[in-house]
Design a protein around this motif. Structure first.
Motif, mmCIF file in Angstrom:
data_model
loop_
_atom_site.group_PDB
_atom_site.id
_atom_site.type_symbol
_atom_site.label_atom_id
_atom_site.label_comp_id
_atom_site.label_asym_id
_atom_site.label_seq_id
_atom_site.Cartn_x
_atom_site.Cartn_y
_atom_site.Cartn_z
ATOM 1 N N SER A 248 0.845 -1.195 0.000
ATOM 2 C CA SER A 248 0.000 0.000 0.000
ATOM 3 C C SER A 248 0.881 1.247 0.000
ATOM 4 O O SER A 248 2.093 1.174 0.230
ATOM 5 C CB SER A 248 -0.917 -0.003 1.228
ATOM 6 N N LEU A 249 0.239 2.390 -0.258
ATOM 7 C CA LEU A 249 0.955 3.660 -0.263
ATOM 8 C C LEU A 249 0.835 4.296 1.105
ATOM 9 O O LEU A 249 -0.221 4.269 1.733
ATOM 10 C CB LEU A 249 0.378 4.595 -1.337
ATOM 11 N N GLY A 250 1.894 4.919 1.562
ATOM 12 C CA GLY A 250 1.876 5.555 2.856
ATOM 13 C C GLY A 250 2.735 6.789 2.878
ATOM 14 O O GLY A 250 3.463 7.075 1.927
ATOM 15 N N SER A 251 2.628 7.567 3.969
ATOM 16 C CA SER A 251 3.414 8.783 4.105
ATOM 17 C C SER A 251 3.532 9.130 5.573
ATOM 18 O O SER A 251 2.615 8.889 6.353
ATOM 19 C CB SER A 251 2.749 9.931 3.342
ATOM 20 N N THR A 252 4.677 9.701 5.930
ATOM 21 C CA THR A 252 4.886 10.128 7.315
ATOM 22 C C THR A 252 4.344 11.519 7.565
ATOM 23 O O THR A 252 4.204 11.928 8.707
ATOM 24 C CB THR A 252 6.388 10.100 7.653
ATOM 25 N N THR A 253 4.069 12.237 6.485
ATOM 26 C CA THR A 253 3.589 13.623 6.632
ATOM 27 C C THR A 253 2.145 13.808 6.190
ATOM 28 O O THR A 253 1.532 14.827 6.494
ATOM 29 C CB THR A 253 4.483 14.577 5.820
ATOM 30 N N LEU A 254 1.598 12.854 5.407
ATOM 31 C CA LEU A 254 0.241 12.967 4.881
ATOM 32 C C LEU A 254 -0.625 11.815 5.381
ATOM 33 O O LEU A 254 -0.124 10.701 5.583
ATOM 34 C CB LEU A 254 0.255 12.957 3.341
ATOM 35 N N THR A 255 -1.895 12.081 5.584
ATOM 36 C CA THR A 255 -2.831 11.025 5.937
ATOM 37 C C THR A 255 -3.152 10.197 4.696
ATOM 38 O O THR A 255 -2.849 10.591 3.561
ATOM 39 C CB THR A 255 -4.124 11.621 6.510
ATOM 40 N N GLN A 256 -3.784 9.037 4.898
ATOM 41 C CA GLN A 256 -4.148 8.184 3.762
ATOM 42 C C GLN A 256 -5.109 8.911 2.825
ATOM 43 O O GLN A 256 -5.026 8.783 1.588
ATOM 44 C CB GLN A 256 -4.778 6.887 4.277
ATOM 45 N N ALA A 257 -6.034 9.704 3.392
ATOM 46 C CA ALA A 257 -6.982 10.454 2.562
ATOM 47 C C ALA A 257 -6.264 11.510 1.727
ATOM 48 O O ALA A 257 -6.582 11.743 0.559
ATOM 49 C CB ALA A 257 -8.038 11.115 3.449
ATOM 50 N N GLU A 258 -5.240 12.154 2.336
ATOM 51 C CA GLU A 258 -4.483 13.175 1.590
ATOM 52 C C GLU A 258 -3.665 12.534 0.480
ATOM 53 O O GLU A 258 -3.505 13.116 -0.610
ATOM 54 C CB GLU A 258 -3.574 13.944 2.550
ATOM 55 N N VAL A 259 -3.136 11.340 0.730
ATOM 56 C CA VAL A 259 -2.390 10.628 -0.314
ATOM 57 C C VAL A 259 -3.309 10.307 -1.494
ATOM 58 O O VAL A 259 -2.949 10.495 -2.672
ATOM 59 C CB VAL A 259 -1.765 9.348 0.255
#
Length: 293
Positions: A248-259
């Motif tokens: 899955s895609l993830g980010s330390t600065t963005l939420t899943q909805a923002e991604v």
């Protein structure tokens, strides 16, 4: 007698003027309904100011054409052959001034062309552009120049008259004949047009080509804007979005909805940029064809 014949011949060579001069709209183009009648009225005003007599405005010209059996001069769509035939319907020595107005963004593209009923070629042509909010001032000089060109072509050249002087008197030692000398006052063949179907076809109005070319330019601008926005979103994606071990895609600065929102926006902007670029390419090809037609 010879002097009288010569005087009559000289008087017969006084130029005759083409009349009337009818001004009418010869096209109906998008977004010009509030401008085209005003342009036609300005042309009538300038023609009268330049000293032309019997100038008829669009309203009167349309009525006369309808009375002659022609439904609507705007159906000519700026075509030269169609506009030339309208002059014939107005009168055998009439001049028709066709007014073709197009709108390109914030500017007006104006094409003026004058046709004489007894000639195959237009007697005056003008193409000009002006801002829609300043067209009256910016177009005045060009319309005035056009009006003067029309005025210069109103005179109809008289036919050449050949005047033959009488023969010298016979010698005194010979009897004179009773037959009077004949003076040839027969006019030469006129250059008046006899077949309207042979009207020369010339280049059509460039207003459609200008409109299509402007559309192509607008599409290029849209493509550039959305390509830049897509590139900016891509840079944000590369900085903040990573692939997680579970796929899955993830980010330390963005939420899943923002991604998800970032990915959707990137795809949409890239699609718009691509579509606009293809549209600009197609419109550019059409505009080139219209200019060369």
């Amino acid at each position: 007698m010879f002097a009288l014949a010569l005087t009559a011949a000289l008087l017969s060579q006084t130029p005759e003027l083409r009349s009337p001069v009818a001004v009418t709209l010869t096209s109906r183009r998008p977004n010009t309904d509030s401008f085209a009648p005003k342009v036609a009225a300005r042309v009538v005003e300038v023609l009268k100011r330049e000293g032309l007599g019997d100038v008829r405005d669009d309203g009167r010209s349309v009525k006369e054409l309808k009375a002659a059996g022609f439904s609507d001069p705007r159906s000519c769509n700026g075509g030269q052959a169609c506009s030339a035939r309208l002059a014939v319907l107005i009168g055998p020595k009439a001049v028709l001034v066709g007014v073709d107005v197009g709108k390109v963004g914030k500017s007006l593209a104006i094409h003026l062309e004058a046709f004489a009923a007894d000639l195959t070629e237009p007697i005056a042509v003008a193409d000009l552009t002006a801002r829609e909010d300043k067209w009256a001032d910016q177009s005045l000089a060009d319309i005035t120049t056009f009006a003067r060109q029309v005025k210069d072509k109103l005179a109809i050249a008289p036919p050449k008259v050949a005047v033959t002087p009488p023969p010298p008197p016979p010698p005194l030692d010979k009897p004179r004949g009773d037959t009077p000398a004949k003076t040839n006052l027969e006019p030469s063949a006129s250059n008046t047009r006899t077949d309207l179907t042979e009207t020369a076809e010339a280049a059509p109005s460039k207003v459609p080509a200008i409109v299509v070319a402007s559309g192509a330019g607008a599409a290029v601008i849209v493509a550039g804007i959305f390509a830049g926005l897509a590139a900016s979103d891509r840079a944000t994606w590369d900085r903040n979005v990573t692939m997680q071990p579970d796929g899955s895609l993830g980010s330390t600065t963005l939420t899943q909805a923002e991604v998800a929102a970032l990915g959707n926006g990137l795809n949409t902007k890239a699609s718009v940029a691509l579509g606009s670029g293809l549209l600009a390419l197609a419109l550019g090809g059409v505009a080139t064809w219209l200019f060369l037609k």
